[in-house]
Design a protein around this motif. Structure first.
Motif, PDB file in Angstrom:
ATOM      1  N   GLU B 303      40.658  32.640  32.493  1.00 15.08           N
ATOM      2  CA  GLU B 303      40.404  33.958  33.430  1.00 15.08           C
ATOM      3  C   GLU B 303      38.992  33.820  34.087  1.00 15.08           C
ATOM      4  O   GLU B 303      38.635  34.763  35.006  1.00 15.08           O
ATOM      5  CB  GLU B 303      40.143  35.160  32.601  1.00 15.08           C
ATOM      6  N   ASP B 304      38.111  32.929  33.387  1.00 13.80           N
ATOM      7  CA  ASP B 304      36.808  33.282  33.871  1.00 13.80           C
ATOM      8  C   ASP B 304      36.434  32.142  35.131  1.00 13.80           C
ATOM      9  O   ASP B 304      35.221  32.396  35.605  1.00 13.80           O
ATOM     10  CB  ASP B 304      35.542  33.099  32.679  1.00 13.80           C
ATOM     11  N   VAL B 305      37.438  31.358  35.647  1.00 14.73           N
ATOM     12  CA  VAL B 305      36.816  30.469  36.631  1.00 14.73           C
ATOM     13  C   VAL B 305      36.757  31.024  37.712  1.00 14.73           C
ATOM     14  O   VAL B 305      35.711  30.801  38.261  1.00 14.73           O
ATOM     15  CB  VAL B 305      38.214  29.471  36.606  1.00 14.73           C
ATOM     16  N   GLY B 306      37.498  32.049  38.153  1.00 16.90           N
ATOM     17  CA  GLY B 306      37.349  32.855  39.627  1.00 16.90           C
ATOM     18  C   GLY B 306      35.977  33.011  39.652  1.00 16.90           C
ATOM     19  O   GLY B 306      35.335  32.977  40.784  1.00 16.90           O
ATOM     20  N   GLY B 307      35.722  33.711  38.507  1.00 11.27           N
ATOM     21  CA  GLY B 307      33.921  34.554  38.614  1.00 11.27           C
ATOM     22  C   GLY B 307      33.098  33.418  38.798  1.00 11.27           C
ATOM     23  O   GLY B 307      32.127  33.569  39.573  1.00 11.27           O
ATOM     24  N   VAL B 308      33.365  32.341  38.001  1.00  8.57           N
ATOM     25  CA  VAL B 308      31.903  31.578  38.097  1.00  8.57           C
ATOM     26  C   VAL B 308      32.160  30.622  39.389  1.00  8.57           C
ATOM     27  O   VAL B 308      30.970  30.068  39.955  1.00  8.57           O
ATOM     28  CB  VAL B 308      31.800  30.360  37.006  1.00  8.57           C
ATOM     29  N   ILE B 309      33.161  30.367  40.084  1.00  8.87           N
ATOM     30  CA  ILE B 309      33.104  29.548  41.236  1.00  8.87           C
ATOM     31  C   ILE B 309      32.902  30.484  42.562  1.00  8.87           C
ATOM     32  O   ILE B 309      32.891  29.803  43.598  1.00  8.87           O
ATOM     33  CB  ILE B 309      34.440  28.644  41.208  1.00  8.87           C
ATOM     34  N   ALA B 310      33.043  31.810  42.421  1.00 11.71           N
ATOM     35  CA  ALA B 310      33.232  32.777  43.543  1.00 11.71           C
ATOM     36  C   ALA B 310      32.061  32.583  44.544  1.00 11.71           C
ATOM     37  O   ALA B 310      32.197  32.565  45.765  1.00 11.71           O
ATOM     38  CB  ALA B 310      33.325  34.241  43.001  1.00 11.71           C
ATOM     39  N   PRO B 311      30.771  32.444  44.102  1.00 11.73           N
ATOM     40  CA  PRO B 311      29.712  32.209  44.963  1.00 11.73           C
ATOM     41  C   PRO B 311      30.155  30.914  46.175  1.00 11.73           C
ATOM     42  O   PRO B 311      29.691  31.022  47.386  1.00 11.73           O
ATOM     43  CB  PRO B 311      28.376  32.021  44.347  1.00 11.73           C
ATOM     44  N   VAL B 312      30.536  29.713  45.468  1.00 19.50           N
ATOM     45  CA  VAL B 312      30.625  28.792  46.139  1.00 19.50           C
ATOM     46  C   VAL B 312      32.053  28.866  47.024  1.00 19.50           C
ATOM     47  O   VAL B 312      32.007  28.359  48.358  1.00 19.50           O
ATOM     48  CB  VAL B 312      30.826  27.326  45.398  1.00 19.50           C
ATOM     49  N   THR B 313      32.839  29.286  46.497  1.00 22.23           N
ATOM     50  CA  THR B 313      34.406  29.586  47.450  1.00 22.23           C
ATOM     51  C   THR B 313      33.796  30.675  48.684  1.00 22.23           C
ATOM     52  O   THR B 313      34.045  30.244  49.657  1.00 22.23           O
ATOM     53  CB  THR B 313      35.206  30.458  46.344  1.00 22.23           C
ATOM     54  N   MET B 314      32.851  31.639  48.254  1.00 19.68           N
ATOM     55  CA  MET B 314      32.403  32.652  49.490  1.00 19.68           C
ATOM     56  C   MET B 314      31.872  31.591  50.623  1.00 19.68           C
ATOM     57  O   MET B 314      32.210  31.875  51.795  1.00 19.68           O
ATOM     58  CB  MET B 314      31.466  33.491  48.909  1.00 19.68           C
ATOM     59  N   LEU B 315      31.153  30.523  50.187  1.00 12.42           N
ATOM     60  CA  LEU B 315      30.578  29.674  51.221  1.00 12.42           C
ATOM     61  C   LEU B 315      31.661  29.199  52.103  1.00 12.42           C
ATOM     62  O   LEU B 315      31.543  29.007  53.472  1.00 12.42           O
ATOM     63  CB  LEU B 315      29.654  28.731  50.678  1.00 12.42           C
TER      64      LEU B 315
END
Lengths: 317, 406
Positions: B303-315
């Motif tokens: 469940e926490d994966v999305g949150g932790v990779i979000a900043p990079v996904t945003m790029l």
């Protein structure tokens, strides 16, 4: 390497997590062919010790040695490990999983297949080779977990609570396997909260408390340690007779059958005389407390520095 | 089964990485999700080729009917229409009534009835296409001009050929590159494809890392392989599977484009586009997968994966969105051109630009050099995040803490 020198040694291991001292100068060894039971309350440091042996954690100081040499990354492949938190890929088939782990330990594909089959047969899960691990019952998952610790034919076994969650049949199979491995000269270290089991199958036992080894020896040695106790059965007699003997404390009393704790300077023959004076003595014997009692005594005693014991209430004994 | 067996248990790094990668490849190729996504992407890209073909067929040809009286206008109108980029088909109609019926039921786009004084009479169903209006107006003008020249005693054909020779010769000092609209479309598809592939595989890497952490199998694995070997094997395995997907979809798109005839691009250019797509997927995947693996190791629950990779996904998303919204309409945009050199954005922007064409060589080389140059840096950084995070279960490991330790 000489067969006789396959001892696994933990030499003054220290580990801190911030302010918490997890292991404090912990030293002990498991000799070749010996089953060593590692007991202690939750949080006493058993899992940390095992993880350090496997290199999953690094010690702050101290050394783990096997056959006289520090355990390195390469020698770790010779260890069979069962982590406390069971670890298998839930959606991978049992057989593939075992073959994969065996190959990571350096076995050839053919040999890995052969061992996976042999161990699942031995542990009674051969019919589930093509099932995903998550479809197995917890007990069977546990058997697969043990198979994964054994599949590469390890020269050392480190098992964190291998018996928890097993049915009595599986407990028997597991005990036999451990005895077999030890019979082949493998040092076997396992932790457990099932003290009766530890008492039955272990050659030696170590009790750890707050990161320190507080008692270590054969089961007989441990049971013989601690304050002397005697059982005296004088049916119908008032237990008050025992209070009259100096240096004697009544621990338990049932219908004239007393368990007495004797101070070091008490002569047990004097106790016997006093008992005979109180009535006919049916039984008079030295009592060796079971491991459970000893464990309770050791882990619940106040810490040396006077702090209240931090984990004793959580013990699953 | 003796403790004194002296069999060789050494496992070389390539062998360890090959084992880990092999597991990833077999597990993923077998997974339903992967197969479904690949099939859906192939269907979409083939459908896109077919739709492009249909749209081109609808918008392109204009069927113009000429009543006999107006027949001599046809060559002029056709010539002007062609110069405006309109395909016209000339249809001779003998009778005006029949022609009107053909317009009404859509068999003709316009019916030219003839000159009525200076006015050219045209019948259409709803309205006259703008390009066609220009062509017909010019045809009418020519017709009037011819009459005047004839009445003045001149030769209209002679005048026409002289007029045709007149023109402007332009010497541009800085001619802007020209873009083939088809390649703009192909570039957009390449951009979408590489973006989807990077997002998909990147998340797979992070999820895969966390799966091993949450199932605690990582503890068994790390007793036999080193953290970097485990991470490298995972990245290589998932990368290969992703690459296969990109190749299958890319080739399916090009083949569909060529077969339907909607893609009017040479085979060598098509191969070049797919090759660049692959190169940038590999580079982009390596850049992003390493970071995703490192970040994934910081958490313990899916469940926490999305949150932790979000900043990079945003790029990744930002680069793609800027590229896809600016480049098709303005492929030579300077700002996007510069952004596309930055390793964070180049994996999505460069394949789009390269497919659209006219990328200066120095920009191609610089973007490649920067992306390749960033990889060793990310290997060290992610390796550290991974090594420090992967055995720490429970609460999320802080980024700064993971970078500091070890």
């Amino acid at each position: 390497m000489p067969h006789s020198d396959q001892t696994l040694e933990f030499d003054r291991i220290c580990k801190r997590y911030g302010d918490l001292v997890a292991l404090d100068d912990l030293s002990f060894d498991i000799r070749a062919g010996e089953i060593f039971g590692f007991v202690g309350s939750n949080g006493a440091g058993k899992t940390t010790t095992m993880r350090i042996a496997l290199g999953v954690l690094s010690a702050d100081s101290g050394e783990v040695r096997w056959a006289g040499q520090p355990v390195t990354f390469e020698t770790r492949r010779r260890i069979g490990y069962m982590p406390e938190e069971r670890g298998l890929y839930p959606r991978m088939k049992v057989g593939e999983q075992l073959v994969y782990l065996a190959r990571l330990h350096g076995l050839s594909a053919a040999k890995a297949h052969e061992r996976a089959r042999a161990w699942t047969e031995r542990l009674g899960v051969a019919s589930r080779l093509d099932d995903e691990v998550q479809k197995l019952s917890l007990g069977n998952q546990q058997r697969v977990q043990l198979a994964s610790a054994l599949v590469h034919d390890p020269a050392v076994l480190v098992l964190d609570e291998p018996f928890s969650g097993l049915d009595p049949v599986a407990v028997e199979v597991m005990s036999e396997v451990l005895a077999d491995k030890a019979g082949n000269g493998v040092p076997v270290l396992f932790s457990s909260h099932q003290l009766d089991l530890v008492e039955r199958i272990c050659d030696r036992v170590g009790i750890v408390r707050e990161g320190r080894m507080v008692a270590c020896g054969t089961v007989e040695e441990l049971r013989g340690s601690g304050p002397r106790q005697a059982v005296v059965d004088v049916p119908g007699a008032d237990p008050a007779w025992a209070h009259a003997v100096p240096g004697t404390t009544v621990v338990e009393a049932h219908d004239g059958r007393l368990v007495l704790r004797l101070d070091d300077d008490v002569d047990d023959q004097q106790v016997l005389h006093a008992a005979l004076d109180a009535g006919p003595v049916r039984e008079f014997a030295r009592r060796r407390p079971p491991l459970t009692e000893l464990f309770r005594h050791v882990v619940s005693a106040p810490a040396a520095d006077g702090r209240p014991d931090r984990q004793a209430t959580g013990a699953r004994t | 089964m003796s403790a004194t067996t002296t069999e060789d248990v050494r496992l070389s790094s390539p062998e360890a990485i090959r084992l880990v990668a092999g597991r990833e490849v077999t597990t993923r190729l077998r997974s339903k999700a992967y197969r479904i996504v690949t099939v859906v992407l192939v269907v979409l890209v083939v459908a896109f080729a077919v739709v492009m073909k249909l749209v081109a067929g609808l918008g392109g040809e204009q069927r113009i009917g000429y009543v006999d009286a107006a027949a001599d206008l046809a060559p002029r109108v056709e010539a002007v229409a062609t110069s405006l980029g309109k395909d016209t088909v000339t249809v001779r109609v003998h009778d005006e009534g029949a022609g009107r019926r053909m317009v009404a039921d859509g068999r003709l786009d316009a019916l030219v009835v003839g000159m009525h004084g200076p006015r050219l009479q045209v019948v259409v169903d709803e309205r006259l296409d703008d390009g066609l209006r220009t062509a017909l107006t010019s045809g009418a003008g020519q017709s009037v001009l011819d009459q005047q020249i004839t009445s003045l005693g001149g030769n209209p054909a002679d005048v026409a050929s002289r007029v045709a020779q007149a023109g402007v010769q332009v010497s541009a000092l800085n001619p802007p590159p020209t873009y083939d609209p088809q390649r703009l479309a192909v570039g957009s598809v390449a951009g979408i494809l590489v973006y989807l592939a990077l997002i998909g595989t990147g998340q797979s890497v992070a999820m895969g890392v966390v799966e091993e952490k949450s199932s605690r199998v990582v503890e068994l694995l790390l007793a036999t392989v080193r953290p970097w070997q485990l991470m490298a094997g995972k990245v290589v395995g998932i990368g290969l599977v992703g690459l296969l997907q990109v190749l299958v979809v890319g080739i399916a798109g090009v083949v569909a484009g060529q077969l339907t005839g909607s893609l009017d691009i040479s085979i060598s250019t098509s191969v070049g586009i797919v090759a660049w797509l692959v190169v940038w997927f590999v580079l982009g995947f390596t850049l992003y997968a390493l970071v995703f693996a490192g970040l994934g190791a910081l958490v313990s629950r899916q469940e926490d994966v999305g949150g932790v990779i979000a900043p990079v996904t945003m790029l990744l998303v930002v680069g793609y969105v800027i590229g896809i919204s600016v480049l098709p309409s303005s492929p030579g945009n300077t700002v996007v051109g510069l952004l596309s050199l930055v390793p964070v954005f180049s994996p999505t922007m460069m394949p789009m630009r390269l497919a659209m064409g006219a990328v200066p060589l120095w920009q191609t080389l610089l973007s490649l050099a920067l992306a390749v140059g960033a990889i060793p840096f990310l290997v060290v950084l992610s390796g550290r995040l991974y090594r420090n995070g992967v055995v720490r279960t429970g609460t999320r490991v802080g980024l700064r803490e993971a970078l500091r330790a070890g």
